[in-house]
Write an enzyme that holds these catalytic residues in place. Structure first.
Site, short mmCIF file in Angstrom:
data_model
loop_
_atom_site.label_atom_id
_atom_site.label_comp_id
_atom_site.label_asym_id
_atom_site.label_seq_id
_atom_site.Cartn_x
_atom_site.Cartn_y
_atom_site.Cartn_z
N LYS A 79 -2.31 -3.74 -5.58
CA LYS A 79 -1.80 -3.82 -4.21
C LYS A 79 -0.28 -3.74 -4.27
CE LYS A 79 -2.07 -6.76 -0.07
NZ LYS A 79 -2.67 -7.97 0.52
N SER A 154 -5.15 -7.52 4.80
CA SER A 154 -4.08 -6.59 4.51
C SER A 154 -4.32 -5.75 3.25
CB SER A 154 -2.77 -7.36 4.35
OG SER A 154 -2.82 -8.23 3.24
N SER A 178 -7.30 -11.69 3.53
CA SER A 178 -6.90 -10.31 3.20
C SER A 178 -7.54 -9.71 1.97
CB SER A 178 -5.37 -10.23 3.06
OG SER A 178 -4.76 -10.40 4.31
#
Length: 492
Positions: A79, A154, A178
């Site tokens: 990420k 996210s 997330s």
């Protein structure tokens, strides 16, 4: 060699050790898939092809020596919130579009030390603020199951990359759901560990008392392999807990499902926005666990209505504090031709941050301001403690707590949900972060539009092994985690 992306982490590890294929071949296979398929999905912000092949060659040397880590040579995606030395780390924001980190986050450093190969950095909601990955400066990522739908957020890029078979595993972060919500939207397994289990050093902060890194993969077994690498104490992170780490892979069959008491909060299954298909799939998965010997116990979680307002006071307050460092002075985006220092601050921040980030900074700054601090922030922290106590009381009678991971399946891109609608979509995940508990998402079927549905299991502190074990055994008796989106079936 055309279907290496269909192999599990265990199968990849065994194949590499037995020299059925090399890490270079495996890495090239994924890089070809990314080049062909990712323009449709848009999961990657940065592809590090050159570095990946160097790391793959190094892994091949280690593998030949016979002293390599179990995951040596296996590719993964990070990420884009984890700092990576010499590689752009953006947190999905214009503010950090030019930021090249001078160091590695601990999670990245541990992955490198194990010989994992970094394919690149994947997309996310700006500064991890959002549930759709649409707030990214780099544009929306598509859900591999339906490219006109969001992958969740996210950690949407992490979920989409794994679901499209553009990486076998990925790192994510979870501040209010997330990891679990995008795992649910994309039909994956995703684990949010206990707060303090995985180092936050080098993870760009959103809300420091809530953020936690974790693995995203197709199965609980794959997640367990990555947890074995990234979990553990880190002296560089003051919130990291110095507690012995389990061997998550060895413990995959360590929890007996027979006799396991699963708490079913009646408040969770009466939420107004809970989709009928989601409810039905979750209830079917609980029925399956019951057939495997688990005992379903109805419980009360009386603080449910307080989750959203409490979270959306505490998280923005911490974001307001954390994001004050992005001021146009030291690093990151700087406005052009400022007339004075105040103009530099104002324009750098208003031009560098997107609308959702600005909204949360303003909410947080207001909640922390003189005259409102006691009325809002302090009160929210008191309610947070009550939420934690609500869970601890429930765990006196049950082993784990079951819930949907999200009240709906994936939204359409551009659905333009109001901030309130988006925040209410986090109803099932927020409390876990407020209490610092571990939780996992497992895929349990599809809705009428063939979009994935996820079951969330919430554990008591430090029960990651138990959660992975329960889901692993569920996955030995079902095949939802093996289902692949059509785009994942494409060959490079």
């Amino acid at each position: 060699m055309t279907d290496l992306h269909r192999l599990s982490i265990r199968e990849l590890s065994e194949g590499l050790k037995q020299a059925q294929f090399s890490s270079r071949e495996l890495t090239e296979h994924y890089l070809k898939r990314i080049a062909k398929i990712d323009p449709k999905v848009k999961s990657y912000v940065t592809v590090t092809a050159e570095q990946a092949l160097i790391e793959a060659d190094a892994a091949d040397v280690a593998l030949k020596s016979g002293h390599a880590h179990a995951l040596a040579g296996i590719p993964l995606a990070h990420k884009d919130i984890f700092c990576t030395q010499g590689i752009k780390t953006t947190a999905g924001s214009k503010m950090l579009d030019n930021f090249i980190s001078p160091y590695d986050a601990t999670v990245v450093a541990k992955a490198k030390a194990a010989g994992l190969v970094t394919l690149g950095k994947v997309n996310m909601d700006e500064f991890a603020m959002g549930s759709t990955s649409e707030s990214s400066y780099f544009g929306a990522t598509g859900n591999p199951w339906a490219l006109d739908h969001v992958p969740g957020g996210s950690s949407g890029g992490s979920a989409a990359a794994v679901a499209a078979d553009l990486a076998p595993i990925a790192t994510g972060t979870d501040t209010g759901g997330s990891i679990r919500q995008p795992a649910s939207f994309c039909g994956l397994t995703g684990l949010k560990p206990t707060y303090g289990r995985v180092s936050r050093f080098g993870m760009i902060a959103y809300a420091s008392s809530l953020d936690q890194g974790g693995p995203m993969a197709r199965s609980a077994e794959d997640c367990a392999y990555l947890m074995n690498v990234i979990a553990g104490h880190d002296a560089k992170d003051s919130t990291s807990v110095n507690k012995e780490v389990d061997d998550y892979v060895a413990n995959l069959n360590g929890t007996a499902v027979k006799g396991l008491r699963i708490g079913i909060p009646k408040q969770y299954f009466n939420v107004a926005g809970l989709d009928a298909d989601v409810k039905a799939r979750v209830e079917e998965s609980l029925k399956k666990l019951e057939e495997m010997g688990a005992i379903l116990v109805e419980i009360d979680l009386n603080m449910t209505e307080a989750y959203v307002p409490t979270y959306y006071l505490i998280a923005p307050a911490e974001a307001s504090s954390n994001l004050s460092r992005f001021d146009g002075v030291r690093y990151g985006y700087r406005c052009e031709n400022p007339v004075d220092l105040m103009d530099l601050y104002k324009r750098s921040r208003s031009e560098g941050f997107g609308a959702e980030v600005q909204r949360r900074i303003l909410i947080g700054t207001y909640a922390l301001s003189a005259g409102y601090y006691d009325a809002y922030y302090v009160k929210a922290q008191k309610v947070r403690r009550l939420i934690q106590q609500d869970f601890l009381k429930a765990f006196e009678n049950v082993d784990v707590i079951a819930a949907p991971s999200a009240p709906t399946t994936a939204y359409k891109i551009g659905a333009n949900l109001s901030p309130t609608e988006m925040y209410l979509g986090d109803i099932y995940t927020l409390a876990v972060n407020l209490a610092g508990l571990p939780a996992i998402n497992a895929p349990v079927g599809f809705d009428k539009d063939s979009l994935p549905v996820g079951l969330q299991l919430i554990g008591n502190y430090w029960s990651e092994s138990q959660l992975l074990s329960i889901v692993h055994q569920y996955q030995q008796n079902t095949d939802w985690h093996t289902k692949r989106a059509a785009i994942a079936e494409e060959n490079a």
